[in-house]
Design an enzyme around this catalytic site. Structure first.
Site, mmCIF file in Angstrom:
data_model
loop_
_atom_site.group_PDB
_atom_site.id
_atom_site.type_symbol
_atom_site.label_atom_id
_atom_site.label_comp_id
_atom_site.label_asym_id
_atom_site.label_seq_id
_atom_site.Cartn_x
_atom_site.Cartn_y
_atom_site.Cartn_z
ATOM 1 N N HIS A 132 7.654 -2.658 -17.317
ATOM 2 C CA HIS A 132 6.840 -3.569 -16.306
ATOM 3 C C HIS A 132 6.356 -4.597 -17.439
ATOM 4 C CE1 HIS A 132 5.304 -5.188 -12.769
ATOM 5 N NE2 HIS A 132 5.708 -4.278 -12.237
ATOM 6 N N GLU A 173 -6.614 -0.239 -8.232
ATOM 7 C CA GLU A 173 -6.976 0.974 -9.215
ATOM 8 C C GLU A 173 -7.786 0.376 -9.556
ATOM 9 O OE1 GLU A 173 -7.977 4.790 -10.247
ATOM 10 O OE2 GLU A 173 -6.068 4.015 -7.981
ATOM 11 N N ILE A 188 3.682 -7.481 -17.504
ATOM 12 C CA ILE A 188 2.570 -7.965 -15.892
ATOM 13 C C ILE A 188 2.413 -6.414 -15.571
ATOM 14 C CG2 ILE A 188 3.148 -8.886 -13.554
ATOM 15 C CD1 ILE A 188 5.600 -10.108 -13.870
ATOM 16 N N GLY A 208 0.823 -4.671 -9.924
ATOM 17 C CA GLY A 208 -0.378 -4.638 -8.573
ATOM 18 C C GLY A 208 -1.105 -3.714 -8.485
ATOM 19 N N VAL A 209 -0.376 -2.261 -8.296
ATOM 20 C CA VAL A 209 -1.011 -0.929 -7.959
ATOM 21 C C VAL A 209 -2.294 -0.832 -9.178
ATOM 22 C CG1 VAL A 209 1.053 -0.213 -6.723
ATOM 23 C CG2 VAL A 209 0.318 0.075 -9.227
#
Length: 157
Positions: A57, A71, A63, A66-67
């Site tokens: 990623h 978290e 990067i 987002g998850v």
């Protein structure tokens, strides 16, 4: 429930691991500061290139997903809840129940220091709701409202 005097204002990595069951590679908070019993906590995440999600990623353009930012906010809130409810070492687990209004404003990349501010909207019982803001310096990277459930049986009941 503990007195405010019994709730530490900071949690290092050893105390974090006594509060939540997460371990590498999914332990996403390095320190928790400014802990205010049942109300607020600030997590610190040192973003490094050797984290496994950067392998895919994205190759050549790392990067933080987002998850995983959300978290990390949730783990920060779980540490605050564990300390606030005197659950350290009890095996209690905090589970996600929902994520609302998540917005991503800035990329988070290796070398960034991510601060994770979580504020309790509703709490004190089994279900808690939080507002979270993740920042790099003064720039907002992510904002979200999320809910979690505390399972004091540690998933065994």
């Amino acid at each position: 429930m503990t007195d405010m005097a019994d709730v530490p204002s900071t949690a290092d990595i050893q105390l974090i691991q006594e509060c939540i069951p997460h371990r590498y590679p999914f332990l996403l908070v390095d320190r928790v500061e400014d802990i205010r019993k049942g109300e607020f906590a600030r997590g610190i995440k040192m973003v490094t290139m050797n984290e496994p999600h950067f392998q895919g990623h994205f190759p050549g353009l790392p990067i933080m997903p987002g998850v995983t930012i959300i978290e990390a906010m949730a783990q920060t809130s779980a540490v605050m809840v564990s300390l606030s409810l005197d659950l350290v070492g009890s095996g209690a687990v905090v589970y996600f129940m929902g994520i609302d209004s998540a917005k991503f404003r800035r990329k988070v990349v290796p070398g960034d220091v991510l601060t994770l501010d979580v504020t309790t909207v509703r709490g004190g019982a089994k279900v808690w709701k939080f507002d979270g803001v993740a920042k790099v310096g003064d720039e907002v990277a992510c904002q979200a409202t999320f809910m979690a459930m505390i399972d004091v049986t540690g998933g065994k009941g």
